[in-house]
Scaffold this motif. Structure first.
Motif, PDB file in Angstrom:
ATOM      1  N   VAL A 177       0.834  -1.203   0.000  1.00  0.00           N
ATOM      2  CA  VAL A 177       0.000   0.000   0.000  1.00  0.00           C
ATOM      3  C   VAL A 177       0.869   1.253   0.000  1.00  0.00           C
ATOM      4  O   VAL A 177       0.592   2.221  -0.715  1.00  0.00           O
ATOM      5  N   LEU A 178       1.941   1.233   0.779  1.00  0.00           N
ATOM      6  CA  LEU A 178       2.836   2.390   0.846  1.00  0.00           C
ATOM      7  C   LEU A 178       3.530   2.613  -0.493  1.00  0.00           C
ATOM      8  O   LEU A 178       3.625   3.753  -0.976  1.00  0.00           O
ATOM      9  N   SER A 179       3.985   1.544  -1.122  1.00  0.00           N
ATOM     10  CA  SER A 179       4.653   1.663  -2.428  1.00  0.00           C
ATOM     11  C   SER A 179       3.719   2.263  -3.465  1.00  0.00           C
ATOM     12  O   SER A 179       4.130   3.096  -4.287  1.00  0.00           O
ATOM     13  N   ASP A 180       2.470   1.860  -3.431  1.00  0.00           N
ATOM     14  CA  ASP A 180       1.494   2.382  -4.388  1.00  0.00           C
ATOM     15  C   ASP A 180       1.263   3.878  -4.163  1.00  0.00           C
ATOM     16  O   ASP A 180       1.125   4.642  -5.122  1.00  0.00           O
ATOM     17  N   ALA A 181       1.257   4.297  -2.907  1.00  0.00           N
ATOM     18  CA  ALA A 181       0.987   5.706  -2.595  1.00  0.00           C
ATOM     19  C   ALA A 181       2.159   6.608  -2.947  1.00  0.00           C
ATOM     20  O   ALA A 181       1.973   7.714  -3.467  1.00  0.00           O
ATOM     21  N   ILE A 182       3.376   6.152  -2.681  1.00  0.00           N
ATOM     22  CA  ILE A 182       4.529   7.036  -2.888  1.00  0.00           C
ATOM     23  C   ILE A 182       5.221   6.798  -4.231  1.00  0.00           C
ATOM     24  O   ILE A 182       6.157   7.516  -4.587  1.00  0.00           O
ATOM     25  N   ARG A 183       4.732   5.811  -4.985  1.00  0.00           N
ATOM     26  CA  ARG A 183       5.262   5.502  -6.323  1.00  0.00           C
ATOM     27  C   ARG A 183       6.747   5.111  -6.288  1.00  0.00           C
ATOM     28  O   ARG A 183       7.494   5.338  -7.234  1.00  0.00           O
ATOM     29  N   VAL A 184       7.161   4.519  -5.183  1.00  0.00           N
ATOM     30  CA  VAL A 184       8.515   3.994  -5.021  1.00  0.00           C
ATOM     31  C   VAL A 184       8.391   2.724  -4.207  1.00  0.00           C
ATOM     32  O   VAL A 184       7.592   2.669  -3.263  1.00  0.00           O
TER      33      VAL A 184
ATOM     34  N   MET B 119      -1.016  10.037   0.225  1.00  0.00           N
ATOM     35  CA  MET B 119       0.132   9.631   1.033  1.00  0.00           C
ATOM     36  C   MET B 119      -0.140   9.839   2.516  1.00  0.00           C
ATOM     37  O   MET B 119       0.129   8.961   3.336  1.00  0.00           O
ATOM     38  N   ARG B 120      -0.694  10.997   2.854  1.00  0.00           N
ATOM     39  CA  ARG B 120      -0.970  11.265   4.265  1.00  0.00           C
ATOM     40  C   ARG B 120      -1.989  10.279   4.814  1.00  0.00           C
ATOM     41  O   ARG B 120      -1.866   9.811   5.966  1.00  0.00           O
ATOM     42  N   ALA B 121      -2.993   9.917   4.009  1.00  0.00           N
ATOM     43  CA  ALA B 121      -4.004   8.966   4.453  1.00  0.00           C
ATOM     44  C   ALA B 121      -3.380   7.600   4.753  1.00  0.00           C
ATOM     45  O   ALA B 121      -3.733   6.937   5.742  1.00  0.00           O
ATOM     46  N   VAL B 122      -2.442   7.178   3.916  1.00  0.00           N
ATOM     47  CA  VAL B 122      -1.772   5.897   4.144  1.00  0.00           C
ATOM     48  C   VAL B 122      -0.906   5.962   5.399  1.00  0.00           C
ATOM     49  O   VAL B 122      -0.910   5.037   6.224  1.00  0.00           O
ATOM     50  N   PHE B 123      -0.168   7.061   5.571  1.00  0.00           N
ATOM     51  CA  PHE B 123       0.645   7.204   6.781  1.00  0.00           C
ATOM     52  C   PHE B 123      -0.233   7.134   8.032  1.00  0.00           C
ATOM     53  O   PHE B 123       0.148   6.510   9.032  1.00  0.00           O
ATOM     54  N   ARG B 124      -1.396   7.748   7.967  1.00  0.00           N
ATOM     55  CA  ARG B 124      -2.283   7.736   9.128  1.00  0.00           C
ATOM     56  C   ARG B 124      -2.927   6.371   9.334  1.00  0.00           C
ATOM     57  O   ARG B 124      -3.093   5.906  10.469  1.00  0.00           O
ATOM     58  N   GLU B 125      -3.288   5.712   8.238  1.00  0.00           N
ATOM     59  CA  GLU B 125      -3.918   4.390   8.339  1.00  0.00           C
ATOM     60  C   GLU B 125      -3.007   3.401   9.061  1.00  0.00           C
ATOM     61  O   GLU B 125      -3.472   2.564   9.846  1.00  0.00           O
ATOM     62  N   TYR B 126      -1.711   3.495   8.804  1.00  0.00           N
ATOM     63  CA  TYR B 126      -0.767   2.539   9.383  1.00  0.00           C
ATOM     64  C   TYR B 126       0.110   3.186  10.450  1.00  0.00           C
ATOM     65  O   TYR B 126       1.212   2.700  10.730  1.00  0.00           O
TER      66      TYR B 126
END
Length: 275
Positions: free
Chosen positions: A181-188, A254-261
């Motif tokens: 999920v993080l890779s998909d959000a930050i494109r890395v 990106m912020r939503a993913v950081f907050r989710e996890y």
């Protein structure tokens, strides 16, 4: 409703890496840089400062930095007046940016790869890198730490500042989910390790870990953002993002993913001494 057109950089953005890529596909750290964010490390200025304190750079040190990015930590290291400083940066735009801060003999930023710098054996007393190992495969992680060990003399110090997963006994399925999920959000590709795994990585390559500090991964949280960037730059960042729909969607994701996890994501710095 029609789709927004592909958004590319204007001439005013050319100082930040990422030029030539559209905001929808650009790696997340360069997207933030294009919007004006300077501090791109997961633990912010505070954890970078803790790493530099533990590295204890002084006038006799020969310093190598892997992936200096925009050069903020390079400048902080140079304030300690080391005997020499060499940055190894694979992005040519970032290398030129760092080069602006390097004055006088014994200061250089080379375009190259952290896993194969081409520098001589035992040519450094301090090596450090931030927010770059987390994006590498296990093989490349090992190669980069091995290169740091090759460059350092016995007793030399190696510092890292990276993203980490917690707790140490986090299930493998959860690790894979977060990385995906993080890779998909930050494109890395994002492949952070747990604190125990980061420590083992350094120890497996001949380092005795003497400093280990963790901090919340609050890169995009208002309080940390203001502390890292200051009020004026924070306001400029918010206004620029508000005017750029494609960038705004990416950054909110990106912020939503950081907050989710948030319960499983943290920042970590470790400093090891070569045996």
């Amino acid at each position: 409703m029609r789709d927004d057109p592909v958004v590319t950089q204007r001439s005013t953005d050319l100082e930040a890496p990422g030029h030539g890529l559209d905001y929808g596909k650009m790696p997340g750290h360069w997207l933030l840089a294009q919007m004006g964010k300077r501090v791109l490390r997961p633990g912010g200025v505070e954890l970078t400062s803790r790493m530099l304190e533990a590295l204890d750079i002084c006038s006799t040190d020969e310093v190598v930095e892997f992936a200096p990015g925009l050069g903020l930590t390079a400048r902080a290291a140079l304030e300690r007046q080391p005997a020499s400083y060499t940055g190894i940066e694979r992005d040519e735009t970032a290398s030129r940016q760092v080069g602006k801060y390097l004055k006088g003999p014994g200061r250089q930023c080379l375009v190259g790869r952290a896993e194969a710098t081409g520098l001589p054996d035992a040519s450094a007393t301090v090596v450090f890198g931030e927010a770059m190992l987390s994006m590498q495969t296990p093989i490349l992680k090992a190669s980069i730490v091995e290169e740091a060990a090759r460059l350092l003399r016995p007793g030399g110090r190696y510092g890292v500042h990276e993203l980490c997963l917690q707790p140490d006994d986090l299930e493998d399925a959860k690790k894979s989910e977060i990385s995906r999920v993080l890779s998909d959000a930050i494109r890395v590709g994002a492949r952070p390790l747990t604190p125990g795994e980061w420590k083992a990585l350094l120890e497996d390559h001949g380092f005795a870990v003497e400093t280990q500090v963790t901090a919340p991964m609050h890169l995009m949280e208002p309080r940390r953002f203001i502390r890292d960037e200051g009020w004026a730059r924070t306001i400029r960042f918010v206004l620029k993002v508000a005017r750029t729909p494609a960038a705004r969607r990416r950054i909110l994701r990106m912020r939503a993913v950081f907050r989710e996890y948030a319960g499983n994501l943290a920042a970590i710095t470790l400093v090891g001494v070569k045996k």
